[in-house]
Design a protein around this motif. Structure first.
Motif, PDB file in Angstrom:
ATOM      1  N   ASP A 197      35.014  14.733  45.283  1.00 14.42           N
ATOM      2  CA  ASP A 197      35.969  13.930  46.062  1.00 14.42           C
ATOM      3  C   ASP A 197      35.281  13.297  47.260  1.00 14.42           C
ATOM      4  O   ASP A 197      35.437  12.111  47.538  1.00 14.42           O
ATOM      5  CB  ASP A 197      37.124  14.795  46.583  1.00 14.42           C
ATOM      6  CG  ASP A 197      38.291  14.881  45.630  1.00 14.42           C
ATOM      7  OD1 ASP A 197      38.411  14.010  44.740  1.00 14.42           O
ATOM      8  OD2 ASP A 197      39.087  15.823  45.778  1.00 14.42           O
ATOM      9  N   TRP A 251      32.085  12.669  47.773  1.00 18.23           N
ATOM     10  CA  TRP A 251      31.105  11.650  47.392  1.00 18.23           C
ATOM     11  C   TRP A 251      31.795  10.368  46.938  1.00 18.23           C
ATOM     12  O   TRP A 251      31.373   9.265  47.288  1.00 18.23           O
ATOM     13  CB  TRP A 251      30.183  12.174  46.281  1.00 18.23           C
ATOM     14  CG  TRP A 251      29.270  13.247  46.790  1.00 18.23           C
ATOM     15  CD1 TRP A 251      29.422  14.591  46.646  1.00 18.23           C
ATOM     16  CD2 TRP A 251      28.091  13.058  47.558  1.00 18.23           C
ATOM     17  NE1 TRP A 251      28.402  15.253  47.273  1.00 18.23           N
ATOM     18  CE2 TRP A 251      27.568  14.342  47.844  1.00 18.23           C
ATOM     19  CE3 TRP A 251      27.416  11.947  48.041  1.00 18.23           C
ATOM     20  CZ2 TRP A 251      26.408  14.524  48.582  1.00 18.23           C
ATOM     21  CZ3 TRP A 251      26.252  12.131  48.769  1.00 18.23           C
ATOM     22  CH2 TRP A 251      25.763  13.406  49.038  1.00 18.23           C
ATOM     23  N   TYR A 252      32.854  10.484  46.158  1.00 21.10           N
ATOM     24  CA  TYR A 252      33.562   9.307  45.666  1.00 21.10           C
ATOM     25  C   TYR A 252      34.297   8.576  46.785  1.00 21.10           C
ATOM     26  O   TYR A 252      34.563   7.387  46.673  1.00 21.10           O
ATOM     27  CB  TYR A 252      34.531   9.687  44.538  1.00 21.10           C
ATOM     28  CG  TYR A 252      33.849   9.759  43.187  1.00 21.10           C
ATOM     29  CD1 TYR A 252      33.779   8.633  42.370  1.00 21.10           C
ATOM     30  CD2 TYR A 252      33.273  10.927  42.740  1.00 21.10           C
ATOM     31  CE1 TYR A 252      33.155   8.684  41.133  1.00 21.10           C
ATOM     32  CE2 TYR A 252      32.647  10.988  41.507  1.00 21.10           C
ATOM     33  CZ  TYR A 252      32.579   9.871  40.712  1.00 21.10           C
ATOM     34  OH  TYR A 252      31.953   9.913  39.494  1.00 21.10           O
ATOM     35  N   GLN A 303      31.898   4.126  42.812  1.00 20.98           N
ATOM     36  CA  GLN A 303      31.749   4.901  41.584  1.00 20.98           C
ATOM     37  C   GLN A 303      30.485   4.518  40.820  1.00 20.98           C
ATOM     38  O   GLN A 303      29.834   5.382  40.229  1.00 20.98           O
ATOM     39  CB  GLN A 303      32.971   4.715  40.694  1.00 20.98           C
ATOM     40  CG  GLN A 303      32.938   5.588  39.464  1.00 20.98           C
ATOM     41  CD  GLN A 303      34.245   5.599  38.703  1.00 20.98           C
ATOM     42  OE1 GLN A 303      35.214   4.986  39.111  1.00 20.98           O
ATOM     43  NE2 GLN A 303      34.272   6.312  37.598  1.00 20.98           N
ATOM     44  N   MET A 358      38.425  11.330  37.245  1.00 24.06           N
ATOM     45  CA  MET A 358      37.631  10.746  38.332  1.00 24.06           C
ATOM     46  C   MET A 358      36.321  10.157  37.822  1.00 24.06           C
ATOM     47  O   MET A 358      35.946   9.042  38.172  1.00 24.06           O
ATOM     48  CB  MET A 358      37.336  11.799  39.402  1.00 24.06           C
ATOM     49  CG  MET A 358      36.423  11.313  40.511  1.00 24.06           C
ATOM     50  SD  MET A 358      35.899  12.655  41.599  1.00 24.06           S
ATOM     51  CE  MET A 358      37.409  13.017  42.435  1.00 24.06           C
ATOM     52  N   THR A 359      35.624  10.915  36.974  1.00 24.11           N
ATOM     53  CA  THR A 359      34.279  10.537  36.583  1.00 24.11           C
ATOM     54  C   THR A 359      34.205   9.779  35.270  1.00 24.11           C
ATOM     55  O   THR A 359      33.210   9.090  35.007  1.00 24.11           O
ATOM     56  CB  THR A 359      33.385  11.791  36.435  1.00 24.11           C
ATOM     57  OG1 THR A 359      33.895  12.598  35.356  1.00 24.11           O
ATOM     58  CG2 THR A 359      33.347  12.587  37.729  1.00 24.11           C
TER      59      THR A 359
END
Length: 160
Positions: A44, A46-47, A52, A154-155
């Protein structure tokens, strides 16, 4: 946040599971079993700070099971020239089981002599194997499920 919530990102966990108390003698054990497995909480941050497309996520299973292909994908993502990793990956695995660190390789032969379960049992960051009952294992899987789903959303990477 107080002494029963060792990391600020655990606040939502404690609120979501108020009837679950983690009462063990070693907070390191809790962090090793649970905290390190909540990848989405760490990502979280890092994003929120980087686009992205500047973050590349791989599954450790891919690195273990398809090391040459995975290393080539990482190199390509980083814009590095093509490289043949087979001279390194054919030797075995680093920082697993019987040899910690990256200066000593655990050969594929040595790994195959033992079951993969034995290899992974020797990776423990707590220095000993933690026995889990079937009930606790089931509870942990249920606990991690929403965090893993959020991680995959997320990824875009699903590490099954």
């Amino acid at each position: 946040i107080n002494s029963t919530i060792p990391l600020t990102q655990w606040k939502d966990i404690v609120q979501q599971y108020p009837d679950k108390i983690i009462d063990v003698y070693s907070i390191q054990l809790v962090r090793s079993i649970i905290g390190r497995g909540l990848y989405v909480l760490f990502l979280d941050w890092w994003y929120q700070r980087f686009p992205q497309e500047n973050i590349y996520v791989i599954c450790t299973e891919d690195l273990r099971d398809h090391p040459d292909e995975t290393m080539s994908k990482i190199s390509s993502y980083l814009g590095l020239p093509e490289f043949d990793f087979t001279n390194v990956t054919n030797k075995g695995m680093y920082n697993v089981g019987f040899h910690t660190g990256y200066d000593t390789v655990t050969s594929w032969e040595e790994i195959q002599e033992k079951s993969m379960e034995d290899v992974y049992d020797n990776i423990s960051n707590v220095g000993y194997k933690v026995e889990l009952s079937e009930e606790l294992e089931k509870d942990l899987k249920a606990f991690f499920e929403p965090y893993n789903e959020r991680l995959f959303q997320m990824t875009g990477v699903n590490c099954n």
